[in-house]
Motif scaffolding. Structure first.
Motif, PDB file in Angstrom:
ATOM      1  N   VAL A  47      10.828   1.682  -5.820  1.00 47.01           N
ATOM      2  CA  VAL A  47      10.856   0.722  -4.718  1.00 47.01           C
ATOM      3  C   VAL A  47      11.807   1.288  -3.666  1.00 47.01           C
ATOM      4  O   VAL A  47      12.995   1.480  -3.939  1.00 47.01           O
ATOM      5  N   THR A  48      11.272   1.572  -2.485  1.00 48.15           N
ATOM      6  CA  THR A  48      12.072   2.185  -1.425  1.00 48.15           C
ATOM      7  C   THR A  48      12.234   1.211  -0.268  1.00 48.15           C
ATOM      8  O   THR A  48      11.249   0.708   0.280  1.00 48.15           O
ATOM      9  N   PHE A  49      13.489   0.953   0.086  1.00 51.55           N
ATOM     10  CA  PHE A  49      13.814   0.104   1.226  1.00 51.55           C
ATOM     11  C   PHE A  49      14.072   1.041   2.404  1.00 51.55           C
ATOM     12  O   PHE A  49      15.132   1.673   2.485  1.00 51.55           O
ATOM     13  N   LEU A  50      13.089   1.144   3.285  1.00 51.53           N
ATOM     14  CA  LEU A  50      13.187   2.095   4.380  1.00 51.53           C
ATOM     15  C   LEU A  50      14.172   1.610   5.436  1.00 51.53           C
ATOM     16  O   LEU A  50      14.240   0.405   5.732  1.00 51.53           O
ATOM     17  N   ASP A  51      14.907   2.544   6.006  1.00 56.78           N
ATOM     18  CA  ASP A  51      15.833   2.222   7.087  1.00 56.78           C
ATOM     19  C   ASP A  51      15.039   2.105   8.384  1.00 56.78           C
ATOM     20  O   ASP A  51      14.758   3.101   9.042  1.00 56.78           O
ATOM     21  N   VAL A  52      14.674   0.877   8.723  1.00 58.35           N
ATOM     22  CA  VAL A  52      13.910   0.627   9.951  1.00 58.35           C
ATOM     23  C   VAL A  52      14.728  -0.221  10.921  1.00 58.35           C
ATOM     24  O   VAL A  52      14.185  -1.044  11.667  1.00 58.35           O
ATOM     25  N   GLY A  53      16.036  -0.011  10.903  1.00 57.60           N
ATOM     26  CA  GLY A  53      16.887  -0.776  11.806  1.00 57.60           C
ATOM     27  C   GLY A  53      16.845  -2.253  11.471  1.00 57.60           C
ATOM     28  O   GLY A  53      16.864  -2.653  10.308  1.00 57.60           O
ATOM     29  N   GLN A  54      16.777  -3.083  12.522  1.00 58.46           N
ATOM     30  CA  GLN A  54      16.766  -4.531  12.330  1.00 58.46           C
ATOM     31  C   GLN A  54      15.342  -4.990  11.983  1.00 58.46           C
ATOM     32  O   GLN A  54      14.595  -5.493  12.811  1.00 58.46           O
ATOM     33  N   GLY A  55      14.964  -4.771  10.729  1.00 60.51           N
ATOM     34  CA  GLY A  55      13.623  -5.112  10.271  1.00 60.51           C
ATOM     35  C   GLY A  55      13.514  -4.887   8.779  1.00 60.51           C
ATOM     36  O   GLY A  55      14.501  -4.575   8.107  1.00 60.51           O
ATOM     37  N   ASN A  56      12.307  -5.048   8.265  1.00 60.67           N
ATOM     38  CA  ASN A  56      12.032  -4.813   6.843  1.00 60.67           C
ATOM     39  C   ASN A  56      10.862  -3.861   6.700  1.00 60.67           C
ATOM     40  O   ASN A  56       9.876  -3.951   7.451  1.00 60.67           O
ATOM     41  N   ALA A  57      10.933  -2.978   5.724  1.00 57.16           N
ATOM     42  CA  ALA A  57       9.804  -2.143   5.309  1.00 57.16           C
ATOM     43  C   ALA A  57      10.109  -1.658   3.901  1.00 57.16           C
ATOM     44  O   ALA A  57      11.151  -1.032   3.669  1.00 57.16           O
ATOM     45  N   VAL A  58       9.213  -1.960   2.965  1.00 59.27           N
ATOM     46  CA  VAL A  58       9.425  -1.617   1.561  1.00 59.27           C
ATOM     47  C   VAL A  58       8.186  -0.910   1.028  1.00 59.27           C
ATOM     48  O   VAL A  58       7.071  -1.418   1.169  1.00 59.27           O
ATOM     49  N   LEU A  59       8.373   0.253   0.440  1.00 57.43           N
ATOM     50  CA  LEU A  59       7.278   1.001  -0.176  1.00 57.43           C
ATOM     51  C   LEU A  59       7.435   0.942  -1.689  1.00 57.43           C
ATOM     52  O   LEU A  59       8.484   1.281  -2.231  1.00 57.43           O
ATOM     53  N   VAL A  60       6.367   0.513  -2.375  1.00 55.65           N
ATOM     54  CA  VAL A  60       6.369   0.407  -3.832  1.00 55.65           C
ATOM     55  C   VAL A  60       5.322   1.367  -4.386  1.00 55.65           C
ATOM     56  O   VAL A  60       4.205   1.440  -3.870  1.00 55.65           O
TER      57      VAL A  60
ATOM     58  N   ALA B 228      -0.299   4.459  -7.391  1.00 51.78           N
ATOM     59  CA  ALA B 228      -0.786   3.337  -6.581  1.00 51.78           C
ATOM     60  C   ALA B 228       0.364   2.867  -5.693  1.00 51.78           C
ATOM     61  O   ALA B 228       1.493   2.718  -6.153  1.00 51.78           O
ATOM     62  N   TYR B 229       0.059   2.620  -4.415  1.00 50.17           N
ATOM     63  CA  TYR B 229       1.101   2.301  -3.439  1.00 50.17           C
ATOM     64  C   TYR B 229       0.881   0.929  -2.811  1.00 50.17           C
ATOM     65  O   TYR B 229      -0.260   0.506  -2.581  1.00 50.17           O
ATOM     66  N   MET B 230       1.988   0.282  -2.495  1.00 49.37           N
ATOM     67  CA  MET B 230       1.967  -0.980  -1.762  1.00 49.37           C
ATOM     68  C   MET B 230       3.046  -0.930  -0.691  1.00 49.37           C
ATOM     69  O   MET B 230       4.174  -0.517  -0.949  1.00 49.37           O
ATOM     70  N   LEU B 231       2.707  -1.366   0.521  1.00 50.46           N
ATOM     71  CA  LEU B 231       3.670  -1.459   1.612  1.00 50.46           C
ATOM     72  C   LEU B 231       3.909  -2.925   1.921  1.00 50.46           C
ATOM     73  O   LEU B 231       2.963  -3.687   2.129  1.00 50.46           O
ATOM     74  N   ILE B 232       5.175  -3.317   1.934  1.00 52.87           N
ATOM     75  CA  ILE B 232       5.551  -4.682   2.295  1.00 52.87           C
ATOM     76  C   ILE B 232       6.284  -4.628   3.625  1.00 52.87           C
ATOM     77  O   ILE B 232       7.392  -4.103   3.711  1.00 52.87           O
ATOM     78  N   ASP B 233       5.645  -5.097   4.682  1.00 49.29           N
ATOM     79  CA  ASP B 233       6.183  -5.055   6.039  1.00 49.29           C
ATOM     80  C   ASP B 233       6.357  -3.613   6.520  1.00 49.29           C
ATOM     81  O   ASP B 233       6.255  -2.667   5.725  1.00 49.29           O
ATOM     82  N   GLY B 234       6.631  -3.458   7.815  1.00 53.29           N
ATOM     83  CA  GLY B 234       6.687  -2.100   8.347  1.00 53.29           C
ATOM     84  C   GLY B 234       7.680  -1.877   9.459  1.00 53.29           C
ATOM     85  O   GLY B 234       7.654  -0.842  10.124  1.00 53.29           O
ATOM     86  N   GLY B 235       8.577  -2.853   9.682  1.00 51.68           N
ATOM     87  CA  GLY B 235       9.586  -2.667  10.707  1.00 51.68           C
ATOM     88  C   GLY B 235       9.041  -2.875  12.108  1.00 51.68           C
ATOM     89  O   GLY B 235       7.874  -3.233  12.317  1.00 51.68           O
ATOM     90  N   ASN B 236       9.905  -2.629  13.081  1.00 55.85           N
ATOM     91  CA  ASN B 236       9.570  -2.848  14.484  1.00 55.85           C
ATOM     92  C   ASN B 236       8.833  -1.662  15.085  1.00 55.85           C
ATOM     93  O   ASN B 236       8.651  -0.618  14.450  1.00 55.85           O
ATOM     94  N   ARG B 237       8.442  -1.829  16.320  1.00 57.71           N
ATOM     95  CA  ARG B 237       7.637  -0.818  17.024  1.00 57.71           C
ATOM     96  C   ARG B 237       8.324   0.541  17.059  1.00 57.71           C
ATOM     97  O   ARG B 237       7.682   1.577  16.899  1.00 57.71           O
TER      98      ARG B 237
ATOM     99  N   TYR C 267      10.061   1.961  14.969  1.00 56.26           N
ATOM    100  CA  TYR C 267      10.089   2.644  13.675  1.00 56.26           C
ATOM    101  C   TYR C 267       8.701   2.830  13.063  1.00 56.26           C
ATOM    102  O   TYR C 267       8.591   3.342  11.950  1.00 56.26           O
ATOM    103  N   SER C 268       7.666   2.429  13.788  1.00 59.65           N
ATOM    104  CA  SER C 268       6.315   2.511  13.237  1.00 59.65           C
ATOM    105  C   SER C 268       5.937   3.942  12.881  1.00 59.65           C
ATOM    106  O   SER C 268       5.407   4.206  11.796  1.00 59.65           O
ATOM    107  N   SER C 269       6.224   4.878  13.757  1.00 58.34           N
ATOM    108  CA  SER C 269       5.873   6.275  13.484  1.00 58.34           C
ATOM    109  C   SER C 269       6.703   6.833  12.344  1.00 58.34           C
ATOM    110  O   SER C 269       6.219   7.647  11.545  1.00 58.34           O
ATOM    111  N   PHE C 270       7.959   6.389  12.230  1.00 56.79           N
ATOM    112  CA  PHE C 270       8.799   6.822  11.110  1.00 56.79           C
ATOM    113  C   PHE C 270       8.212   6.359   9.786  1.00 56.79           C
ATOM    114  O   PHE C 270       8.168   7.120   8.810  1.00 56.79           O
ATOM    115  N   VAL C 271       7.755   5.107   9.729  1.00 53.87           N
ATOM    116  CA  VAL C 271       7.175   4.573   8.499  1.00 53.87           C
ATOM    117  C   VAL C 271       5.946   5.376   8.098  1.00 53.87           C
ATOM    118  O   VAL C 271       5.789   5.778   6.939  1.00 53.87           O
TER     119      VAL C 271
END
Length: 439
Positions: free
Chosen positions: A94-107, A112-121, A123-127
């Motif tokens: 379970v990875t909590f990505l550093d997307v600044g003031q937001g949430n993005a979690v990769l499981v 098999a992968y699941m993405l929970i949220d993706g942060g703000n605009r 950080y979209s390309s970073f995700v």
């Protein structure tokens, strides 16, 4: 068969009905034949997988009957939730990505992968880049907890970049441009979309997750419409509830859903309006992760929430101070990519550059921390300590970073350089400190 959660994709609805019928037939055949052929039980599970992986109440009991017959047990014996209480062979990350003031979690589990949220605009390309670096080609699930931009923008980017088996999202609408983009990409790519209900359970490899909120979708709400899940792998568990506030936390407490979890992602980035005392007692986490932006204008995480983390005795991890954080479970124990931090400064104190007087951080000191200068600890001419340390330079952008900064992994090798010395030297040489890791 009653279907929990409103479905927006008719094809997905039909698959659920078909899977229920096939499951019932398989169970009846097993009872009549008196034999436990493995292929029959597998057929039931395969149909559940084909229907998107969701295990509804009716389907669960039918599969349990088939599996109990396979094992020679009674179909009325109680079975554990999928993945819980069992010792799996592999690992869950379970990875909590550093997307600044937001949430993005990769499981990830068993590829098999699941993405929970993706942060703000921003950080979209970073995700998207991070997911590609991890070898992601397809996402089994994408969960949009709710439709605030700091959660949804990166989801839209990921749906454009990767194929997706199913999207889980809350049942309300908003008039923002990012929400329109979200609806458009789902329609254009014909992605199965479900509005899950509390109690709906899904499988991800040998892991499973159950929806714990919201109890009711309210068209006037945003944060309290957040889709929250409890993820289980073996004897380890994770609770992730988006921006759910105290009202929704109380609804969870009243509903009796299982909340006790090893790892809790602090809701709403450590806002005072979430993580109530009663809720924290029910979750009883051994570790709390705060996903917030360094120096954010909201003061996240707040002093109140940090005190509650201390009070429950949980280890603290912070993306605003430690960057991207990964925790790996073998089904019994957890291992972390970074040490827990002892830095309990609230968001306002971090933004003001206040020194950490609460303890020794598990990572390098943040900017403004009191540190010995290379010249015997004296301050530089401007009154700021001439902090020495190990830094990573981007010779192209002229920025310097902590070695643990998530930006370092994205640098081209030809632009990366190591530096040992003071930050004042780097600034004098024309380098700027990274705003993400705040070196």
């Amino acid at each position: 068969m009653q279907t929990a959660g409103k479905q927006k994709n008719k094809k997905y609805n039909v698959n659920r009905i078909r899977s229920g019928a096939v499951a019932l037939c398989a169970a009846l055949l097993l009872l009549l034949s008196g034999c436990g052929a493995a292929s029959d039980g597998q057929a039931v599970r395969q149909q559940a997988a084909l229907s998107g992986g969701a295990l509804q109440d009716g389907q669960m009991s039918e599969m349990q009957m088939a599996e109990q017959q396979e094992n020679g047990g009674s179909p009325t014996e109680e079975m554990a939730e999928p993945g819980e209480g069992q010792t799996p062979d592999g690992t869950l990350s379970v990875t909590f990505l550093d997307v600044g003031q937001g949430n993005a979690v990769l499981v990830e589990q068993s590829g098999a992968y699941m993405l929970i949220d993706g942060g703000n605009r921003d950080y979209s390309s970073f995700v998207v880049s991070y997911l590609k670096e991890q070898g992601v080609e397809e996402l089994a699930y994408v969960i949009a907890s709710h439709y605030d931009a700091d959660h949804l923008n990166g989801v839209v980017g990921a749906l454009h970049a990767f194929s997706c088996g199913q999207v889980l999202a809350p049942d309300y609408v908003t008039d923002t441009r990012v929400y329109e983009s979200f609806e458009r990409v789902i329609k254009e790519q014909d992605i199965a979309l479900a509005y899950p209900a509390v109690g709906d359970t899904y499988t991800l490899g040998d892991a499973s997750f159950t929806v714990v909120c919201p109890e009711v979708y309210d068209p006037k709400e945003d944060n309290d419409n957040s889709v929250g899940i409890r993820l289980v792998y073996g004897n380890t568990s994770f609770l992730i509830c988006g921006d759910a506030g105290k009202a929704e936390e109380q609804a969870m407490l009243d509903s009796g859903v299982t909340l006790d979890s090893d790892v809790y992602l602090a809701s709403h980035h450590g806002s005072e309006g979430s993580s109530s005392e009663a809720f924290m007692r029910a979750v009883s986490p051994t570790a709390v992760v705060v996903s917030a932006g360094a120096g954010n204008s909201y003061g996240h995480p707040t002093r109140t929430v940090l005190n509650r983390v201390k009070a429950c005795g949980a280890a603290l991890y912070r993306t605003d101070l430690q960057g991207t954080i990964t925790v790996t479970s073998d089904g019994t124990s957890l291992s972390w990519s970074v040490d827990a931090t002892q830095d309990y400064r609230d968001g306002d104190e971090v933004a003001a550059g206040a020194a950490d007087t609460t303890g020794t951080s598990g990572t390098a000191d943040t900017a403004g921390s009191a540190a010995q200068a290379s010249s015997g600890g004296e301050t530089a001419a401007g009154g700021t300590a001439d902090v020495t340390g190990e830094y990573v330079l981007n010779t192209n952008t002229k920025k310097f970073h902590r070695s643990s900064c998530s930006s370092v992994a994205q640098m081209s090798p030809e632009n990366k350089a190591a530096f040992s010395g003071s930050r004042e030297e780097l600034i004098a040489a024309g380098y700027d400190p990274c705003k993400r890791c705040n070196p």
